[in-house]
Design a protein around this motif. Structure first.
Motif, mmCIF file in Angstrom:
data_model
loop_
_atom_site.group_PDB
_atom_site.id
_atom_site.type_symbol
_atom_site.label_atom_id
_atom_site.label_comp_id
_atom_site.label_asym_id
_atom_site.label_seq_id
_atom_site.Cartn_x
_atom_site.Cartn_y
_atom_site.Cartn_z
ATOM 1 N N LEU A 52 0.741 -1.182 -0.102
ATOM 2 C CA LEU A 52 -0.005 -0.107 0.006
ATOM 3 C C LEU A 52 0.822 1.253 -0.074
ATOM 4 O O LEU A 52 2.005 1.239 0.576
ATOM 5 N N SER A 53 0.432 2.274 -0.684
ATOM 6 C CA SER A 53 1.245 3.460 -0.755
ATOM 7 C C SER A 53 0.347 4.662 -0.166
ATOM 8 O O SER A 53 -0.967 4.661 -0.766
ATOM 9 N N ALA A 54 0.825 5.767 0.105
ATOM 10 C CA ALA A 54 0.190 7.091 0.310
ATOM 11 C C ALA A 54 1.278 8.262 0.180
ATOM 12 O O ALA A 54 2.336 8.133 0.222
ATOM 13 N N GLY A 55 0.754 9.345 -0.203
ATOM 14 C CA GLY A 55 1.725 10.485 -0.432
ATOM 15 C C GLY A 55 0.993 11.786 -0.520
ATOM 16 O O GLY A 55 -0.049 11.877 -0.821
ATOM 17 N N LEU A 56 2.043 12.831 -0.564
ATOM 18 C CA LEU A 56 1.624 14.257 -0.651
ATOM 19 C C LEU A 56 1.924 14.745 -1.794
ATOM 20 O O LEU A 56 3.016 14.211 -2.377
ATOM 21 N N GLU A 57 1.056 15.669 -2.298
ATOM 22 C CA GLU A 57 1.528 16.029 -3.787
ATOM 23 C C GLU A 57 1.531 17.589 -4.029
ATOM 24 O O GLU A 57 0.663 18.251 -3.378
ATOM 25 N N LYS A 58 2.284 18.070 -4.755
ATOM 26 C CA LYS A 58 2.184 19.462 -5.178
ATOM 27 C C LYS A 58 2.150 19.765 -6.521
ATOM 28 O O LYS A 58 2.761 19.333 -7.263
ATOM 29 N N ASN A 59 1.305 20.576 -7.031
ATOM 30 C CA ASN A 59 0.849 20.326 -8.217
ATOM 31 C C ASN A 59 1.489 21.862 -8.814
ATOM 32 O O ASN A 59 1.463 22.928 -8.171
ATOM 33 N N VAL A 60 2.385 21.364 -9.787
ATOM 34 C CA VAL A 60 3.464 22.712 -10.432
ATOM 35 C C VAL A 60 3.025 22.845 -11.849
ATOM 36 O O VAL A 60 3.970 23.355 -12.499
ATOM 37 N N SER A 61 1.740 22.721 -12.167
ATOM 38 C CA SER A 61 1.242 22.774 -13.319
ATOM 39 C C SER A 61 1.264 24.284 -13.903
ATOM 40 O O SER A 61 1.243 25.282 -12.853
ATOM 41 N N SER A 62 0.943 24.670 -15.143
ATOM 42 C CA SER A 62 0.720 26.135 -15.537
ATOM 43 C C SER A 62 -0.650 26.702 -14.452
ATOM 44 O O SER A 62 -1.508 25.945 -14.577
ATOM 45 N N GLU A 63 -0.455 27.870 -14.446
ATOM 46 C CA GLU A 63 -1.473 28.590 -13.845
ATOM 47 C C GLU A 63 -2.646 28.837 -14.596
ATOM 48 O O GLU A 63 -3.706 29.125 -14.155
ATOM 49 N N ARG A 64 -2.231 28.919 -15.829
ATOM 50 C CA ARG A 64 -3.591 29.315 -17.035
ATOM 51 C C ARG A 64 -3.916 27.638 -17.510
ATOM 52 O O ARG A 64 -3.003 27.200 -18.262
#
Length: 213
Positions: A31-43
């Motif tokens: 089993l896995s779990a994690g925190l994520e940071k979205n670094v996609s374009s703001e537009r």
């Protein structure tokens, strides 16, 4: 559609597990779990003129089931099925609209099933092993964003990562990893081709508990 996605994903993992058993080696599941940071374009453009101005200020996370198969002493094949929350705060924009009142920011649900399939290389053969990994990341959107947004049912991407594995016992291992994911194919059906279309990019820090079966 969700039933079809679930059936496809489970079939893929079942086939990988069956194929792995035909090759001498070691199969682990966990089993896995994690925190994520979205670094996609703001537009986040749905089409040539409309979309969201995104503020990635909400807590993102993922969790799921992992399968790891040791091919040789330094190589492993990995597959997973993850539920991924990529919610954000978005402000609708329309470049050709004349708003009497400019749209207000709103909470946007943005959820996926992700099925990464990667190869890992272990640089150290000891109890604590450092690894690098690379492979494909298959995304299946679970939500639409309303307005004019029309998501494709499948989005292809790639995944790169590094991490460390600690063998807690002969049968159990703890894995800590940092990875980067980037979509390749179009997320939105009406994305404008003359501009770079919106691509999902994210950093994830996760933990995995694996047990040999």
């Amino acid at each position: 559609m969700r039933l079809r996605i679930s059936t496809t994903v489970l079939t893929m993992l079942f086939c990988i597990a069956i194929k792995a058993q035909e090759i001498p080696g070691e199969l682990r599941i966990g089993l896995s779990a994690g925190l994520e940071k979205n670094v996609s374009s703001e537009r986040m453009a749905f089409s040539q003129y409309t979309g969201f101005l995104a503020d990635y200020d909400r807590l993102n996370y993922r969790f799921g089931l992992n399968i790891s198969y040791l091919l040789k002493s330094n190589w492993a094949m990995n597959a997973a099925v993850n539920y991924s929350n990529k919610d954000f705060t978005g402000t609708y924009f329309c470049d050709v609209c004349d708003f009497a009142v400019f749209p207000s920011p709103e909470k946007v649900d943005f959820r996926f099933i992700e099925v990464p399939i990667t190869l890992k290389y272990y640089f150290t053969p000891h109890k604590i092993r450092v690894f690098g990994e690379a492979g494909l990341n298959n995304l299946f959107p679970l939500t639409n964003l309303d307005y004019e947004a029309k998501s494709n049912s499948f989005v292809a991407g790639f995944k790169l990562g590094v991490g460390v594995v600690y063998n807690l016992s002969q049968n159990t291992a703890l894995e800590l990893g940092l990875n980067y994911s980037n979509s390749i194919s179009k997320l939105f059906k009406d994305s404008y081709y003359d501009d770079p279309y919106f691509m999902l990019r994210s950093l994830n820090f996760g933990i995995v508990i694996l047990r040999k079966i």
